[in-house]
Design an enzyme around this catalytic site. Structure first.
Site, mmCIF file in Angstrom:
data_model
loop_
_atom_site.group_PDB
_atom_site.id
_atom_site.type_symbol
_atom_site.label_atom_id
_atom_site.label_comp_id
_atom_site.label_asym_id
_atom_site.label_seq_id
_atom_site.Cartn_x
_atom_site.Cartn_y
_atom_site.Cartn_z
ATOM 1 N N LYS A 33 2.200 -3.325 7.244
ATOM 2 C CA LYS A 33 2.306 -3.527 5.795
ATOM 3 C C LYS A 33 3.744 -3.231 5.325
ATOM 4 C CE LYS A 33 -0.464 -4.382 3.093
ATOM 5 N NZ LYS A 33 -0.962 -5.671 2.549
ATOM 6 N N THR B 103 0.831 -1.209 0.000
ATOM 7 C CA THR B 103 0.000 0.000 0.000
ATOM 8 C C THR B 103 0.867 1.260 0.000
ATOM 9 O OG1 THR B 103 -1.450 1.307 1.434
ATOM 10 C CG2 THR B 103 -0.150 -0.366 2.520
ATOM 11 N N ASP B 104 0.293 2.353 -0.483
ATOM 12 C CA ASP B 104 1.032 3.628 -0.443
ATOM 13 C C ASP B 104 1.198 4.129 0.992
ATOM 14 O OD1 ASP B 104 -1.598 4.418 0.066
ATOM 15 O OD2 ASP B 104 -1.597 6.067 -1.373
ATOM 16 N N GLU B 105 0.417 3.543 1.934
ATOM 17 C CA GLU B 105 0.508 4.030 3.317
ATOM 18 C C GLU B 105 1.864 3.728 3.950
ATOM 19 O OE1 GLU B 105 -3.062 3.729 5.683
ATOM 20 O OE2 GLU B 105 -4.285 3.510 3.888
ATOM 21 N N TYR C 162 -1.315 -0.227 11.250
ATOM 22 C CA TYR C 162 -1.615 -0.900 9.976
ATOM 23 C C TYR C 162 -0.484 -0.666 8.976
ATOM 24 C CZ TYR C 162 -3.378 -1.222 5.179
ATOM 25 O OH TYR C 162 -3.497 -1.496 3.833
HETATM 26 P P1 NAD Z 1 -10.267 -6.528 3.204
HETATM 27 O O1 NAD Z 1 -10.125 -6.259 4.663
HETATM 28 O O2 NAD Z 1 -11.552 -6.195 2.516
HETATM 29 O O3 NAD Z 1 -9.971 -8.083 2.914
HETATM 30 C C1 NAD Z 1 -8.971 -8.794 3.586
HETATM 31 C C2 NAD Z 1 -9.252 -10.279 3.376
HETATM 32 O O4 NAD Z 1 -8.182 -11.021 4.001
HETATM 33 C C3 NAD Z 1 -10.560 -10.761 4.011
HETATM 34 O O5 NAD Z 1 -11.265 -11.566 3.098
HETATM 35 C C4 NAD Z 1 -10.090 -11.574 5.218
HETATM 36 O O6 NAD Z 1 -10.972 -12.632 5.560
HETATM 37 C C5 NAD Z 1 -8.745 -12.091 4.724
HETATM 38 N N1 NAD Z 1 -7.832 -12.442 5.838
HETATM 39 C C6 NAD Z 1 -7.552 -11.693 6.924
HETATM 40 N N2 NAD Z 1 -6.689 -12.346 7.722
HETATM 41 C C7 NAD Z 1 -6.397 -13.524 7.105
HETATM 42 C C8 NAD Z 1 -5.553 -14.621 7.425
HETATM 43 N N3 NAD Z 1 -4.838 -14.634 8.557
HETATM 44 N N4 NAD Z 1 -5.479 -15.664 6.575
HETATM 45 C C9 NAD Z 1 -6.215 -15.663 5.426
HETATM 46 N N5 NAD Z 1 -7.051 -14.660 5.079
HETATM 47 C C10 NAD Z 1 -7.142 -13.603 5.910
HETATM 48 O O7 NAD Z 1 -9.045 -5.778 2.520
HETATM 49 P P2 NAD Z 1 -8.939 -5.052 1.103
HETATM 50 O O8 NAD Z 1 -9.350 -3.643 1.238
HETATM 51 O O9 NAD Z 1 -9.542 -5.919 0.075
HETATM 52 O O10 NAD Z 1 -7.355 -5.049 0.908
HETATM 53 C C11 NAD Z 1 -6.688 -6.188 0.350
HETATM 54 C C12 NAD Z 1 -5.192 -5.944 0.361
HETATM 55 O O11 NAD Z 1 -4.891 -4.788 -0.407
HETATM 56 C C13 NAD Z 1 -4.623 -5.717 1.754
HETATM 57 O O12 NAD Z 1 -3.382 -6.383 1.823
HETATM 58 C C14 NAD Z 1 -4.447 -4.203 1.825
HETATM 59 O O13 NAD Z 1 -3.384 -3.868 2.689
HETATM 60 C C15 NAD Z 1 -4.110 -3.879 0.378
HETATM 61 N N6 NAD Z 1 -4.490 -2.523 -0.063
HETATM 62 C C16 NAD Z 1 -5.757 -2.060 0.146
HETATM 63 C C17 NAD Z 1 -6.122 -0.795 -0.319
HETATM 64 C C18 NAD Z 1 -7.523 -0.276 -0.140
HETATM 65 O O14 NAD Z 1 -7.800 0.881 -0.463
HETATM 66 N N7 NAD Z 1 -8.482 -1.064 0.338
HETATM 67 C C19 NAD Z 1 -5.181 0.000 -0.981
HETATM 68 C C20 NAD Z 1 -3.872 -0.516 -1.171
HETATM 69 C C21 NAD Z 1 -3.548 -1.780 -0.722
HETATM 70 P P1 TYD Z 2 -10.268 4.943 5.103
HETATM 71 O O1 TYD Z 2 -11.332 4.566 4.146
HETATM 72 O O2 TYD Z 2 -10.277 4.325 6.468
HETATM 73 O O3 TYD Z 2 -8.871 4.672 4.375
HETATM 74 P P2 TYD Z 2 -7.351 5.059 4.836
HETATM 75 O O4 TYD Z 2 -7.349 5.466 6.239
HETATM 76 O O5 TYD Z 2 -6.653 3.753 4.625
HETATM 77 O O6 TYD Z 2 -6.914 6.138 3.905
HETATM 78 O O7 TYD Z 2 -10.291 6.509 5.302
HETATM 79 C C1 TYD Z 2 -10.115 7.387 4.200
HETATM 80 C C2 TYD Z 2 -10.049 8.810 4.746
HETATM 81 O O8 TYD Z 2 -11.330 9.142 5.304
HETATM 82 C C3 TYD Z 2 -9.045 8.979 5.872
HETATM 83 O O9 TYD Z 2 -8.445 10.265 5.745
HETATM 84 C C4 TYD Z 2 -9.885 8.919 7.129
HETATM 85 C C5 TYD Z 2 -11.215 9.498 6.684
HETATM 86 N N1 TYD Z 2 -12.424 8.967 7.362
HETATM 87 C C6 TYD Z 2 -13.362 9.851 7.916
HETATM 88 O O10 TYD Z 2 -13.200 11.074 7.854
HETATM 89 N N2 TYD Z 2 -14.465 9.318 8.521
HETATM 90 C C7 TYD Z 2 -14.686 7.982 8.619
HETATM 91 O O11 TYD Z 2 -15.707 7.562 9.226
HETATM 92 C C8 TYD Z 2 -13.725 7.086 8.039
HETATM 93 C C9 TYD Z 2 -13.904 5.596 8.124
HETATM 94 C C10 TYD Z 2 -12.597 7.627 7.421
#
Ligand code: NAD
Ligand code: TYD
Length: 345
Positions: A153, A124-126, A149
């Site tokens: 990562k 992730t970019d985080e 988090y």
């Molecule tokens: P999510 O929380 O929706 O899904 C995570 C999945 O992992 C779930 O299905 C959960 O059951 C499974 N999981 C958790 N712990 C596990 C374990 N110990 N063994 C097997 N499975 C397990 O997450 P997401 O938003 O779909 O993100 C997926 C990936 O992409 C993550 O690695 C996250 O860090 C990365 N990512 C997410 C974003 C975003 O904006 N959502 C952006 C960049 C990178």
């Molecule tokens: P989020 O979807 O949790 O993603 P991330 O923290 O990984 O970027 O949050 C996106 C942005 O929105 C972040 O700046 C936090 C803000 N946010 C709120 O202002 N209110 C909320 O209830 C949530 C969940 C997030």
């Protein structure tokens, strides 16, 4: 090719499974623990496809991994499985370390032992931390994670690098910006705001609402991952982003207006501790090297996403009726971290 997708029942993983079934001939084994974030309803219809298998399992469990690698003759891994919500990592960091760090390390070891030919780490970019008003994250920006988090990562991301440098294990790393789209769990900003607005509940904006995120439609993240999986160079990091910066407040206003709801629903609440101010990605490398580009504009992607949540009300209502209620109360209720009397360190 036969792929092991970890975390394929979550938001991005399930979109990726669907994307691959639609666009490739690959066989997919989806290994997911089904935590609160994993939902088989995200994959309805996939099980009709003979190229798809589901295994319920934990990436921290070597035996399950060994069996899956051997039985299915896995050639490549796409690793999504993780604890993914920053706010939950503030409340309880430990599971972020066991799943995201230890789980990734165990998965790397078992994948290497099984002779896997490509291992794509969905980072992730985080991991880069926070930007000021200027500049973009490039692949060589220093890692400076600010939340538990992001730190977990970054650790997993660096373990992948180490497996490449130490063992020559063919790892590819992607660092993507914030995703939005269908099947996103309604604890994250966009689906939370859509669901709350549709139920005429307050829309909790953290701090001053001026934190900036760089939004990418989930299907475009999937096409980028596909490009890196097939054409990326092992050992390399690829940033992924859509050049779509927006302040949270502006985004929430856009959603409210789109849904025809009142802006009075917007409620400023206590800020997230360690809240990163701005993320913005320089995606030049993947665009020039792998010829990838997003396929939709933010307006198109957001419109499609809102429509999806309107048409799949039962999907999110089901989620919000369960243990989610306790989570919501803990986070946003009176005395909760983001409640009216929340903790604001
Ligand atoms: P999510 O929380 O929706 O899904 C995570 C999945 O992992 C779930 O299905 C959960 O059951 C499974 N999981 C958790 N712990 C596990 C374990 N110990 N063994 C097997 N499975 C397990 O997450 P997401 O938003 O779909 O993100 C997926 C990936 O992409 C993550 O690695 C996250 O860090 C990365 N990512 C997410 C974003 C975003 O904006 N959502 C952006 C960049 C990178
Ligand atoms: P989020 O979807 O949790 O993603 P991330 O923290 O990984 O970027 O949050 C996106 C942005 O929105 C972040 O700046 C936090 C803000 N946010 C709120 O202002 N209110 C909320 O209830 C949530 C969940 C997030």
């Amino acid at each position: 090719m036969t792929l092991l997708v970890t975390g394929g029942a979550g938001f991005i993983g399930s979109n990726f499974v669907r994307y691959l079934l639609e666009t490739s001939e690959d066989r997919i084994v989806n290994l997911d623990l089904l935590t609160y974030a994993g939902n088989l309803a995200n994959l309805t219809g996939c099980d009709q496809d003979p190229r798809y298998r589901f295994v319920r399992g934990d990436i921290r469990d070597r035996e399950t991994l060994r069996r899956a690698f051997a039985e299915h003759e896995i050639e490549a891994v796409v690793h999504f499985a993780a604890e993914s919500h920053v706010d939950r990592s503030v409340e309880g960091p430990e599971v972020f370390v066991t799943t995201n760090v230890l789980g990734t390390e165990i998965l790397l070891e078992e994948a290497r032992a099984a002779g896997v030919e490509r291992f794509l780490m969905v980072s992730t970019d985080e991991v880069y931390g926070s930007l000021g008003d200027e500049g973009l994250f490039t692949e060589s920006s220093p890692l400076a994670p600010n939340s538990p988090y992001a730190a977990s990562k970054a650790s997993a991301d660096l373990l992948c690098r180490a497996f490449y440098k130490t063992y020559g294990f063919p790892v590819l790393i992607t660092r993507c910006s914030n995703n939005y789209g269908a099947y996103q769990f309604p604890e994250k900003l966009i689906p939370l705001m859509i669901a709350n607005a549709l139920e005429d509940k307050p829309l909790p904006v953290y701090g001053d609402g001026r934190n900036v995120r760089d939004w990418l439609y989930v299907r475009d993240h999937c096409s980028a991952l596909d490009a890196v999986l097939r054409r990326g160079r092992p050992g390399e990091v690829y940033n992924i982003g859509g050049c779509n910066e927006m302040a949270n407040l502006e985004l929430v206003r856009l959603l409210v207006d789109h849904l025809g709801k009142s802006r009075d629903l917007i409620t400023f609440v206590s800020d997230r501790p360690g809240h990163d101010r701005r993320y913005a990605i320089d995606a030049t490398k993947i665009m020039s090297e792998l010829d990838w580009a997003p396929s939709v504009t933010f307006e198109q992607g957001l419109g499609a996403t809102v429509d999806w949540y309107l048409q799949h009300r039962s999907w999110w209502e089901e989620i919000r009726s369960g243990e989610y209620t306790a989570y919501y109360e803990q986070m946003y209720g009176q005395g909760g971290r983001h409640g009216k009397d929340g903790v604001n360190p």
